[in-house]
Design a protein around this motif. Structure first.
Motif, mmCIF file in Angstrom:
data_model
loop_
_atom_site.group_PDB
_atom_site.id
_atom_site.type_symbol
_atom_site.label_atom_id
_atom_site.label_comp_id
_atom_site.label_asym_id
_atom_site.label_seq_id
_atom_site.Cartn_x
_atom_site.Cartn_y
_atom_site.Cartn_z
ATOM 1 N N LYS A 111 0.846 -1.202 0.000
ATOM 2 C CA LYS A 111 0.000 0.000 0.000
ATOM 3 C C LYS A 111 0.876 1.245 0.000
ATOM 4 O O LYS A 111 1.862 1.332 0.736
ATOM 5 N N LYS A 112 0.446 2.196 -0.824
ATOM 6 C CA LYS A 112 1.130 3.483 -0.911
ATOM 7 C C LYS A 112 0.085 4.586 -0.877
ATOM 8 O O LYS A 112 -0.914 4.527 -1.590
ATOM 9 N N THR A 113 0.295 5.562 -0.017
ATOM 10 C CA THR A 113 -0.606 6.713 0.058
ATOM 11 C C THR A 113 0.176 7.969 -0.315
ATOM 12 O O THR A 113 1.361 7.907 -0.630
ATOM 13 N N ARG A 147 2.624 8.055 2.792
ATOM 14 C CA ARG A 147 3.288 6.883 3.344
ATOM 15 C C ARG A 147 3.439 5.777 2.312
ATOM 16 O O ARG A 147 2.596 5.608 1.433
ATOM 17 N N VAL A 148 4.520 5.035 2.454
ATOM 18 C CA VAL A 148 4.700 3.784 1.709
ATOM 19 C C VAL A 148 4.878 2.681 2.745
ATOM 20 O O VAL A 148 5.846 2.687 3.510
ATOM 21 N N TYR A 149 3.944 1.758 2.784
ATOM 22 C CA TYR A 149 3.993 0.682 3.774
ATOM 23 C C TYR A 149 4.922 -0.437 3.313
ATOM 24 O O TYR A 149 5.073 -0.693 2.104
#
Length: 444
Positions: free
Chosen positions: A406-408, A411-413
């Motif tokens: 997941k990338k927002t 943030r990059v998880y």
């Protein structure tokens, strides 16, 4: 600032050494070190060893939770399962948390919105952000769950979790437990969820042990009361875990987290036969497992009347107990004093999403290599039980539950790539099978 740069450089250097050493270690290990024959589907024999009476039990169709269930059944045995989740093993335990909530089920996010814990040194704390996470895009974890920020109250989530635990071959989930009305500092009471967890576990032929957490006012007497409450309320449930001791007696097993907070003199009043409110020989007698953090704790655990010790923490080097190189020594002490030793193995550790200043405790997963080295260290100690830290402690990045990339915008998880979301479930199964196969060789 110069000092901080030096610390960062040292941390980077140590991390580089760790990765290099891990890779080289894995290259130099021989098949006899435990890396051969990792394929699933191994056929296992019944065995008798040390403190355990293992019996081979054939599992038929699973009864519904409403049907009669065996009370106090011997779940310490290796159990065959012809279902889609494969064989599970009751000597592989896994720590499990029900403290999560979301607006759909709970009216708000719980735990996913964890605060950023400040450092205890104000000077260091001032260098790091404060506040709390804002789900669903920003959660208190460095990984992101495939089920999204879920609620532990969601029946579909519970069922998925039991399916995943069964797929990992772990047979006993160790439920983090607070007494009714109590919770950790960032959560809300969840004791009312225990029946749903037991029922869900039962549908998947899993067992449930209890992990007694530290709460305000906890002492030997209150834990005695807790044990009575749990056994009276849940002891007849078919999913309630009981451990078969060396005497052949089947008893409940409890993990006591942060047991060192209570002095051994107090524990002995509860856990030794001559104690002022001894549980021994009563209807509530059980197997009690204490947490070993410092080396001196092993003597306190013995003096307190405990039946064994576990290490919990997934970060090797974080404590004496969690350091893999110490496990053979701890096991030897336990063998010499008729105690169980349960090493706790994790796939990695990263809690900087909630403790941003704690980089030095980080243990990178290295695509599962760290996990395999830890599992091998556990097997080398020849324990009776291995515990996995954890199924779903997302804040500390120790989970083996399915995660998704997941990338927002902000943030990059982290994720499990290049492997799939089941990678750590699959590794756990391989090593659970390996663990039980090697036990046969230990007895030959």
């Amino acid at each position: 600032m110069a000092r901080l740069r030096r610390k960062a450089c040292i941390a980077l250097f140590l991390f580089t050494l760790f990765v290099f050493g891990t890779l080289m270690g894995l290259r130099t290990l021989k098949p006899s070190d435990g890396f051969s024959d990792l394929a699933p589907g191994l056929e296992l024999l019944p065995m008798i060893a040390g403190k355990m009476d293992r019996r081979s039990v054939s599992r038929g169709a699973t009864a519904s939770p409403d049907q009669d269930r065996p009370a106090g059944s011997d779940t310490k045995a290796v159990v065959s399962n012809s279902g889609p989740e494969g064989t599970i093993f009751y000597d592989v335990h896994i720590f499990y948390y029900t403290w999560y909530g979301n607006p759909d089920m709970d009216g708000k996010y719980i735990h996913w919105d964890h605060i950023l814990v400040p450092h205890w040194d104000p000077k260091i704390a001032s260098s790091y952000p404060r506040g709390r996470h804002m789900p669903p895009e920003d959660i208190g974890s460095s990984f992101y769950p495939e089920l999204n920020p879920y609620s532990s109250r969601d029946p579909d989530v519970l069922d998925s979790h039991m399916e995943q635990i069964g797929a990992s071959a772990a047979g006993v989930l160790v439920l983090s437990w607070y007494p009714p009305g109590l919770a950790d500092d960032n959560g809300e009471p969840a004791e009312d969820l225990v029946p749903a967890v037991l029922d869900a576990a039962y549908r998947h032929n899993l067992k449930v042990a209890f992990h007694i957490q530290p709460y305000r006012g906890r002492n030997d007497q209150s834990v005695h009361d807790n044990i009575k409450y749990i056994i009276d309320r849940y002891g007849d449930h078919g999913a309630f875990y009981k451990f078969t001791s060396s005497t052949g007696k089947s008893l409940p097993l409890f993990y006591i987290y942060d047991s060192y907070l209570t002095p051994p003199e107090s524990w002995s009043e509860f856990l030794t036969p001559t104690g002022s409110h001894s549980v021994r020989g009563s209807a509530y007698d059980s197997i009690f497992i204490a947490l070993i953090v410092e080396e001196r704790h092993k003597y306190d655990i013995l003096a307190g009347g405990f039946d064994g010790m576990y290490t919990y923490f997934a970060s090797t080097g974080f404590s004496f107990g969690s350091t893999h190189q110490n496990w053979k020594t701890i096991k030897a002490f336990c063998d010499g004093n008729n105690l169980l030793f349960i090493p706790s193995v994790g796939p990695g550790y990263i809690d900087t999403s909630i403790r941003p200043w704690n980089n030095l405790s980080m243990c990178t997963r290295v695509n599962g290599l760290y996990y395999e080295l830890a599992l091998q260290a556990a097997l080398n100690a020849r324990p009776d039980v291995v515990a996995i830290t954890s199924f779903n402690e997302w804040h500390e990045g120790t989970q083996i539950e399915r995660a998704t990339p997941k990338k927002t915008a902000n943030r990059v998880y982290l994720d499990y790539q290049p492997h799939g979301p089941d990678h750590y479930l699959e590794l756990t199964r391989r090593w659970a099978e390996r663990f039980n196969k090697e036990k046969e060789q230990w007895l030959m």
